[in-house]
Motif scaffolding. Sequence first.
Motif, mmCIF file in Angstrom:
data_model
loop_
_atom_site.group_PDB
_atom_site.id
_atom_site.type_symbol
_atom_site.label_atom_id
_atom_site.label_comp_id
_atom_site.label_asym_id
_atom_site.label_seq_id
_atom_site.Cartn_x
_atom_site.Cartn_y
_atom_site.Cartn_z
ATOM 1 N N ILE A 20 0.840 -1.204 0.000
ATOM 2 C CA ILE A 20 0.000 0.000 0.000
ATOM 3 C C ILE A 20 0.875 1.255 0.000
ATOM 4 O O ILE A 20 0.622 2.209 -0.746
ATOM 5 N N MET A 21 1.934 1.251 0.793
ATOM 6 C CA MET A 21 2.852 2.407 0.831
ATOM 7 C C MET A 21 3.577 2.566 -0.502
ATOM 8 O O MET A 21 3.742 3.673 -1.002
ATOM 9 N N LEU A 22 4.015 1.434 -1.077
ATOM 10 C CA LEU A 22 4.713 1.485 -2.366
ATOM 11 C C LEU A 22 3.787 1.946 -3.486
ATOM 12 O O LEU A 22 4.207 2.668 -4.391
ATOM 13 N N ASN A 23 2.515 1.526 -3.427
ATOM 14 C CA ASN A 23 1.531 1.955 -4.434
ATOM 15 C C ASN A 23 1.392 3.470 -4.457
ATOM 16 O O ASN A 23 1.206 4.074 -5.523
ATOM 17 N N LYS A 24 1.509 4.125 -3.294
ATOM 18 C CA LYS A 24 1.416 5.586 -3.223
ATOM 19 C C LYS A 24 2.572 6.259 -3.965
ATOM 20 O O LYS A 24 2.461 7.409 -4.375
ATOM 21 N N LEU A 25 3.678 5.528 -4.133
ATOM 22 C CA LEU A 25 4.828 6.053 -4.878
ATOM 23 C C LEU A 25 4.756 5.692 -6.356
ATOM 24 O O LEU A 25 5.665 6.007 -7.122
ATOM 25 N N GLY A 26 3.693 4.995 -6.749
ATOM 26 C CA GLY A 26 3.558 4.572 -8.139
ATOM 27 C C GLY A 26 4.222 3.234 -8.416
ATOM 28 O O GLY A 26 4.425 2.862 -9.570
ATOM 29 N N ILE A 27 4.586 2.511 -7.371
ATOM 30 C CA ILE A 27 5.216 1.193 -7.522
ATOM 31 C C ILE A 27 4.133 0.144 -7.295
ATOM 32 O O ILE A 27 3.753 -0.137 -6.164
ATOM 33 N N ASN A 28 3.625 -0.401 -8.403
ATOM 34 C CA ASN A 28 2.535 -1.370 -8.336
ATOM 35 C C ASN A 28 2.967 -2.783 -8.696
ATOM 36 O O ASN A 28 2.366 -3.748 -8.259
ATOM 37 N N THR A 29 4.003 -2.896 -9.524
ATOM 38 C CA THR A 29 4.476 -4.217 -9.967
ATOM 39 C C THR A 29 5.957 -4.369 -9.635
ATOM 40 O O THR A 29 6.639 -3.394 -9.278
ATOM 41 N N ILE A 30 6.444 -5.583 -9.811
ATOM 42 C CA ILE A 30 7.869 -5.840 -9.592
ATOM 43 C C ILE A 30 8.699 -5.035 -10.581
ATOM 44 O O ILE A 30 9.750 -4.491 -10.231
ATOM 45 N N LEU A 31 8.226 -4.900 -11.816
ATOM 46 C CA LEU A 31 8.936 -4.093 -12.809
ATOM 47 C C LEU A 31 9.005 -2.623 -12.377
ATOM 48 O O LEU A 31 10.043 -1.976 -12.532
ATOM 49 N N ASP A 32 7.916 -2.102 -11.805
ATOM 50 C CA ASP A 32 7.934 -0.725 -11.298
ATOM 51 C C ASP A 32 9.026 -0.559 -10.243
ATOM 52 O O ASP A 32 9.711 0.467 -10.202
ATOM 53 N N MET A 33 9.202 -1.555 -9.385
ATOM 54 C CA MET A 33 10.227 -1.507 -8.334
ATOM 55 C C MET A 33 11.624 -1.486 -8.952
ATOM 56 O O MET A 33 12.480 -0.705 -8.539
#
Length: 155
Positions: A20-33
Amino acid sequence: MNPLSSEIQYLKGVGEKRAIMLNKLGINTILDMIEYFPRDYINRAKKQAIRDLIIGENAAVIGEIVAIETKRMDRVRSQLHVIISDEEDYLLCTWFHYSKWIIKKFEDKKKIWVSGIVTEFQDTLQIVHPEIEFLDEGDKQDFWHSRTVLPVYSL
């Protein structure tokens, strides 16, 4: 299915709350990370002299503690000031919020590495709330303290 398109919460060690915290940064998938790059890097191998610091820029300096002072602002608030020297110039490190235990870690003549944005206060170079590492602590270093290049993320 491409494993890089999997939701970030399924990556080992992430879980639902951190996702949920990562989603707020726009990180939704492993590729986004994987594609979430640092905005800057701190090169701890580069030795900067205090006299060469530029106001407004991120800097990392190694120095020796020459003075420690706490200033009471009112009944509740106080400031911690630590002055370090690289044998030529002085840098003021200031904390407005700090734990009492950290004062005991600061000792005269102790070598310290500090990093942060350089400002100026009363014609003195200053870093407010710097990242710190005590260099005399030998083998107590963790993974991040043993690295020479550190990433700086937008957070």
